[in-house]
Design a protein around this motif. Sequence first.
Motif, PDB file in Angstrom:
ATOM      1  N   THR A 147     -37.846  22.813 -22.688  1.00 57.54           N
ATOM      2  CA  THR A 147     -38.809  23.198 -23.055  1.00 57.54           C
ATOM      3  C   THR A 147     -38.192  24.511 -21.590  1.00 57.54           C
ATOM      4  O   THR A 147     -38.451  24.071 -20.470  1.00 57.54           O
ATOM      5  CB  THR A 147     -39.953  23.910 -23.376  1.00 57.54           C
ATOM      6  OG1 THR A 147     -40.163  22.390 -22.477  1.00 57.54           O
ATOM      7  CG2 THR A 147     -40.448  22.823 -24.644  1.00 57.54           C
ATOM      8  N   SER A 148     -39.026  26.005 -22.079  1.00 59.82           N
ATOM      9  CA  SER A 148     -38.714  26.898 -20.637  1.00 59.82           C
ATOM     10  C   SER A 148     -40.463  27.451 -20.659  1.00 59.82           C
ATOM     11  O   SER A 148     -40.365  28.270 -21.324  1.00 59.82           O
ATOM     12  CB  SER A 148     -38.111  28.064 -20.522  1.00 59.82           C
ATOM     13  OG  SER A 148     -38.352  28.773 -19.977  1.00 59.82           O
ATOM     14  N   GLY A 149     -41.334  27.495 -20.160  1.00 55.42           N
ATOM     15  CA  GLY A 149     -42.282  27.927 -19.749  1.00 55.42           C
ATOM     16  C   GLY A 149     -43.112  27.205 -21.182  1.00 55.42           C
ATOM     17  O   GLY A 149     -43.716  28.074 -21.925  1.00 55.42           O
ATOM     18  N   GLY A 150     -42.903  25.536 -22.130  1.00 56.40           N
ATOM     19  CA  GLY A 150     -43.150  26.059 -23.635  1.00 56.40           C
ATOM     20  C   GLY A 150     -42.632  26.533 -24.128  1.00 56.40           C
ATOM     21  O   GLY A 150     -42.966  26.114 -25.662  1.00 56.40           O
ATOM     22  N   VAL A 151     -41.974  26.892 -24.605  1.00 60.38           N
ATOM     23  CA  VAL A 151     -41.168  27.423 -25.716  1.00 60.38           C
ATOM     24  C   VAL A 151     -40.039  26.540 -25.765  1.00 60.38           C
ATOM     25  O   VAL A 151     -38.828  26.584 -24.400  1.00 60.38           O
ATOM     26  CB  VAL A 151     -40.753  29.566 -25.248  1.00 60.38           C
ATOM     27  CG1 VAL A 151     -39.442  29.721 -25.992  1.00 60.38           C
ATOM     28  CG2 VAL A 151     -41.664  29.756 -24.906  1.00 60.38           C
ATOM     29  N   PRO A 152     -39.218  26.056 -26.594  1.00 53.32           N
ATOM     30  CA  PRO A 152     -38.730  25.515 -26.780  1.00 53.32           C
ATOM     31  C   PRO A 152     -37.260  26.119 -27.120  1.00 53.32           C
ATOM     32  O   PRO A 152     -36.840  27.799 -27.138  1.00 53.32           O
ATOM     33  CB  PRO A 152     -38.741  25.132 -28.266  1.00 53.32           C
ATOM     34  CG  PRO A 152     -40.074  25.001 -28.883  1.00 53.32           C
ATOM     35  CD  PRO A 152     -40.523  25.724 -28.483  1.00 53.32           C
ATOM     36  N   ILE A 153     -36.210  25.473 -26.463  1.00 56.14           N
ATOM     37  CA  ILE A 153     -34.513  25.961 -26.080  1.00 56.14           C
ATOM     38  C   ILE A 153     -33.710  25.345 -27.397  1.00 56.14           C
ATOM     39  O   ILE A 153     -33.637  24.464 -27.339  1.00 56.14           O
ATOM     40  CB  ILE A 153     -33.960  25.792 -25.032  1.00 56.14           C
ATOM     41  CG1 ILE A 153     -34.781  26.215 -23.806  1.00 56.14           C
ATOM     42  CG2 ILE A 153     -32.815  26.197 -24.661  1.00 56.14           C
ATOM     43  CD1 ILE A 153     -34.777  26.015 -22.149  1.00 56.14           C
ATOM     44  N   THR A 154     -33.533  26.347 -28.121  1.00 58.22           N
ATOM     45  CA  THR A 154     -32.586  25.896 -29.137  1.00 58.22           C
ATOM     46  C   THR A 154     -31.372  26.535 -29.310  1.00 58.22           C
ATOM     47  O   THR A 154     -31.193  27.921 -28.626  1.00 58.22           O
ATOM     48  CB  THR A 154     -33.722  27.125 -30.492  1.00 58.22           C
ATOM     49  OG1 THR A 154     -33.672  27.927 -30.866  1.00 58.22           O
ATOM     50  CG2 THR A 154     -35.106  25.830 -30.815  1.00 58.22           C
ATOM     51  N   ASP A 155     -30.199  26.272 -30.337  1.00 61.32           N
ATOM     52  CA  ASP A 155     -29.405  27.268 -30.488  1.00 61.32           C
ATOM     53  C   ASP A 155     -29.506  28.100 -30.425  1.00 61.32           C
ATOM     54  O   ASP A 155     -29.001  29.639 -29.630  1.00 61.32           O
ATOM     55  CB  ASP A 155     -27.972  26.037 -31.136  1.00 61.32           C
ATOM     56  CG  ASP A 155     -28.178  24.512 -30.909  1.00 61.32           C
ATOM     57  OD1 ASP A 155     -27.635  24.603 -29.890  1.00 61.32           O
ATOM     58  OD2 ASP A 155     -27.932  24.118 -31.562  1.00 61.32           O
ATOM     59  N   ASP A 156     -30.096  29.141 -31.923  1.00 62.08           N
ATOM     60  CA  ASP A 156     -30.784  29.931 -32.632  1.00 62.08           C
ATOM     61  C   ASP A 156     -31.116  31.028 -30.449  1.00 62.08           C
ATOM     62  O   ASP A 156     -30.440  31.538 -30.765  1.00 62.08           O
ATOM     63  CB  ASP A 156     -31.771  30.077 -33.261  1.00 62.08           C
ATOM     64  CG  ASP A 156     -31.789  31.504 -33.571  1.00 62.08           C
ATOM     65  OD1 ASP A 156     -31.048  31.847 -34.155  1.00 62.08           O
ATOM     66  OD2 ASP A 156     -33.072  31.970 -33.128  1.00 62.08           O
ATOM     67  N   GLY A 205     -28.424  31.792 -28.131  1.00 59.18           N
ATOM     68  CA  GLY A 205     -27.440  32.225 -28.667  1.00 59.18           C
ATOM     69  C   GLY A 205     -27.749  34.025 -28.772  1.00 59.18           C
ATOM     70  O   GLY A 205     -27.212  35.180 -28.601  1.00 59.18           O
ATOM     71  N   ARG A 206     -29.645  33.895 -29.208  1.00 59.50           N
ATOM     72  CA  ARG A 206     -29.440  36.141 -29.138  1.00 59.50           C
ATOM     73  C   ARG A 206     -29.629  35.919 -27.959  1.00 59.50           C
ATOM     74  O   ARG A 206     -29.488  36.901 -27.938  1.00 59.50           O
ATOM     75  CB  ARG A 206     -31.669  35.460 -29.712  1.00 59.50           C
ATOM     76  CG  ARG A 206     -31.591  35.239 -31.078  1.00 59.50           C
ATOM     77  CD  ARG A 206     -32.836  35.121 -31.906  1.00 59.50           C
ATOM     78  NE  ARG A 206     -33.510  34.665 -32.059  1.00 59.50           N
ATOM     79  CZ  ARG A 206     -34.325  34.356 -30.975  1.00 59.50           C
ATOM     80  NH1 ARG A 206     -35.712  35.370 -30.687  1.00 59.50           N
ATOM     81  NH2 ARG A 206     -35.458  33.232 -30.540  1.00 59.50           N
ATOM     82  N   LEU A 207     -30.197  35.053 -26.453  1.00 58.08           N
ATOM     83  CA  LEU A 207     -30.215  35.634 -25.255  1.00 58.08           C
ATOM     84  C   LEU A 207     -28.888  36.160 -25.168  1.00 58.08           C
ATOM     85  O   LEU A 207     -28.599  36.931 -24.100  1.00 58.08           O
ATOM     86  CB  LEU A 207     -30.569  34.078 -24.210  1.00 58.08           C
ATOM     87  CG  LEU A 207     -31.997  34.230 -24.300  1.00 58.08           C
ATOM     88  CD1 LEU A 207     -32.769  32.847 -23.628  1.00 58.08           C
ATOM     89  CD2 LEU A 207     -33.228  35.305 -24.533  1.00 58.08           C
ATOM     90  N   ALA A 208     -27.833  35.582 -25.241  1.00 60.39           N
ATOM     91  CA  ALA A 208     -25.985  35.064 -25.052  1.00 60.39           C
ATOM     92  C   ALA A 208     -26.002  37.126 -25.722  1.00 60.39           C
ATOM     93  O   ALA A 208     -25.016  37.741 -24.446  1.00 60.39           O
ATOM     94  CB  ALA A 208     -25.429  34.357 -24.993  1.00 60.39           C
ATOM     95  N   ASP A 209     -26.264  37.018 -26.910  1.00 61.59           N
ATOM     96  CA  ASP A 209     -26.112  38.233 -27.237  1.00 61.59           C
ATOM     97  C   ASP A 209     -26.825  39.764 -26.400  1.00 61.59           C
ATOM     98  O   ASP A 209     -26.093  40.381 -26.036  1.00 61.59           O
ATOM     99  CB  ASP A 209     -26.244  38.409 -28.611  1.00 61.59           C
ATOM    100  CG  ASP A 209     -25.720  37.807 -29.478  1.00 61.59           C
ATOM    101  OD1 ASP A 209     -24.690  37.648 -29.491  1.00 61.59           O
ATOM    102  OD2 ASP A 209     -25.816  37.182 -30.507  1.00 61.59           O
ATOM    103  N   GLU A 210     -28.010  39.239 -26.075  1.00 59.41           N
ATOM    104  CA  GLU A 210     -28.285  40.057 -25.172  1.00 59.41           C
ATOM    105  C   GLU A 210     -28.312  40.926 -24.109  1.00 59.41           C
ATOM    106  O   GLU A 210     -28.127  41.623 -23.494  1.00 59.41           O
ATOM    107  CB  GLU A 210     -29.937  39.920 -24.937  1.00 59.41           C
ATOM    108  CG  GLU A 210     -30.728  40.883 -24.438  1.00 59.41           C
ATOM    109  CD  GLU A 210     -32.010  40.535 -24.387  1.00 59.41           C
ATOM    110  OE1 GLU A 210     -33.307  40.229 -23.094  1.00 59.41           O
ATOM    111  OE2 GLU A 210     -32.608  39.531 -24.847  1.00 59.41           O
ATOM    112  N   ALA A 211     -27.433  39.680 -23.440  1.00 58.47           N
ATOM    113  CA  ALA A 211     -27.402  40.081 -21.899  1.00 58.47           C
ATOM    114  C   ALA A 211     -25.732  39.980 -22.051  1.00 58.47           C
ATOM    115  O   ALA A 211     -24.547  41.478 -21.541  1.00 58.47           O
ATOM    116  CB  ALA A 211     -26.387  38.373 -21.265  1.00 58.47           C
TER     117      ALA A 211
END
Length: 92
Positions: A10-19, A22-28
């Motif tokens: 997790t990051s700050g309690g938010v689960p780090i999922t493949d989805d 993917g969304r963060l990579a697309d945004e970057a």
Amino acid sequence: MNDKDFSTPTSGGVPITDDLVGRLADEAEEGYEVTDLRRRGGRRPMGSAAADVVPVRLDPELRAALVRRAEHEHISASEVIRSALRAWLDVA
């Protein structure tokens, strides 16, 4: 033991999922507007420009005196050194 699942990072309690990755990579890949990015603290500027770090070797007796002075004045060792240099070099 508690019921928490430690297998999903997790990051700050938010689960780090493949989805999410993917969304963060697309945004970057789309790029960020620099003015929209949040400024993260950091050290305050000193003087008229960015400060330099200057390593200095101190013998044990001088180091001990520096620490004692800093503790007595309730300031950092760096501030004691800067104050001493300003006074010795007659610089504001």
